[in-house]
Enzyme design. Structure first.
Site, PDB file in Angstrom:
ATOM      1  N   TYR A  40       0.824  -1.212   0.000  1.00 31.37           N
ATOM      2  CA  TYR A  40       0.000   0.000   0.000  1.00 31.37           C
ATOM      3  C   TYR A  40       0.861   1.265   0.000  1.00 31.37           C
ATOM      4  CZ  TYR A  40      -3.659  -3.260   1.620  1.00 31.37           C
ATOM      5  OH  TYR A  40      -4.524  -4.312   1.763  1.00 31.37           O
ATOM      6  N   HIS A  98       1.050 -11.380   1.254  1.00 29.54           N
ATOM      7  CA  HIS A  98      -0.066 -10.682   0.611  1.00 29.54           C
ATOM      8  C   HIS A  98      -0.712 -11.512  -0.508  1.00 29.54           C
ATOM      9  CE1 HIS A  98      -1.517  -6.285  -0.153  1.00 29.54           C
ATOM     10  NE2 HIS A  98      -2.499  -7.147  -0.269  1.00 29.54           N
TER      11      HIS A  98
END
Length: 269
Positions: A40, A98
């Site tokens: 992110y 992730h």
């Protein structure tokens, strides 16, 4: 904090100052679970908000994720250490991979060994995965030995019940965490959710979140405005009836929002 709070604030798609302001608003609203990720590119701003709010560390649950681009030989630990430095909270409560390695660029045996070493070194208190399909999950469990996976974080919302992986994880004793729990805003105009919301005095979004919570999932909605952030948290106070849950169960239409070239082949059954 020993147990993951069922509602967390998701920092996806909140760049820089938006991540700082959103995280600060979430903490002020009462969130005690923050969901972050290396990918992110905003961990530094989430960390700044945590420092500014100055909550006792034991009262906060922080999750972050290692990006699949960071799975190369010898790379996971330095990337985790960089995330910890940005967040500034010491060992994170939960560390996730992730995605599986994109197109299997890296050998799962190697990156799982690195992941296990990070856990064994105490850089995180719990480990889990995100976007792992049944084959990848089974390989991970085998390679990790007796190290438990706390959760598998996947796309889950009223339009995507994702039953194959949900049922597989339930059989393995792995809890589900729902990302994109509001289907990127698509739930707002749903007539079934609106009708249920009107009957109990809440929004369609809150009904959608309450349905996920009723299923026992951890949910990590993302929002920008303080009002929406607080509204999402308040969904935890809503209890749906059996009939309302059944009505929402019927909304499933296999509407997957995340399906790019970086994704594994999703479970079909």
């Amino acid at each position: 904090m020993d147990t993951i709070p069922q509602i967390g604030y998701g920092s996806w798609n909140r760049p820089d100052e938006a991540a700082y302001q959103g995280t600060l608003a979430a903490l002020e609203a009462g969130y005690r679970h923050l969901d972050c990720a290396e990918g992110y590119q905003n961990e530094e701003f989430v960390g700044r908000a945590i420092a500014a709010f100055d909550l006792p560390r034991e009262d906060l649950w922080v999750t972050t994720k290692v990006a699949p681009e960071s799975f190369g030989p010898g790379q996971i630990r330095p990337h985790v250490e960089a995330s910890l430095e940005k967040l500034g909270v010491g060992p994170v409560d939960l560390l996730l991979l992730h995605y599986p390695s994109i197109k299997d660029e890296y050998d799962i045996a190697d990156y799982m060994a690195q992941f296990a070493a990070v856990y064994d070194a105490g850089l995180c208190r719990n480990i889990g995965v995100s976007n792992f399909t049944k084959p990848y999950l089974d390989k991970a469990l085998d390679l990790l030995g007796d190290r438990p996976l706390l959760t598998n974080q996947v796309e889950l919302h009223v339009y995507l019940h994702n039953r194959p992986i949900v049922e597989h994880c339930a059989a393995k004793g792995i809890r589900m965490t729902a990302y994109s729990p509001l289907a990127r805003g698509a739930v707002v105009d749903d007539p079934v959710l609106q009708q249920i919301g009107a009957a109990v005095g809440v929004t369609a979004s809150q009904v959608a979140l309450a349905w996920l919570l009723a299923k026992g999932y951890v949910v990590i909605p993302s929002a920008g405005s303080p009002a929406r952030i607080a509204e999402n948290l308040a969904a935890g106070d809503l209890t749906l009836t059996t009939a309302q849950i059944a009505a929402i169960d019927a909304l499933d239409k296999d509407m997957r929002l995340v399906d790019g070239p970086w994704c594994p082949v999703w479970d079909a059954a």
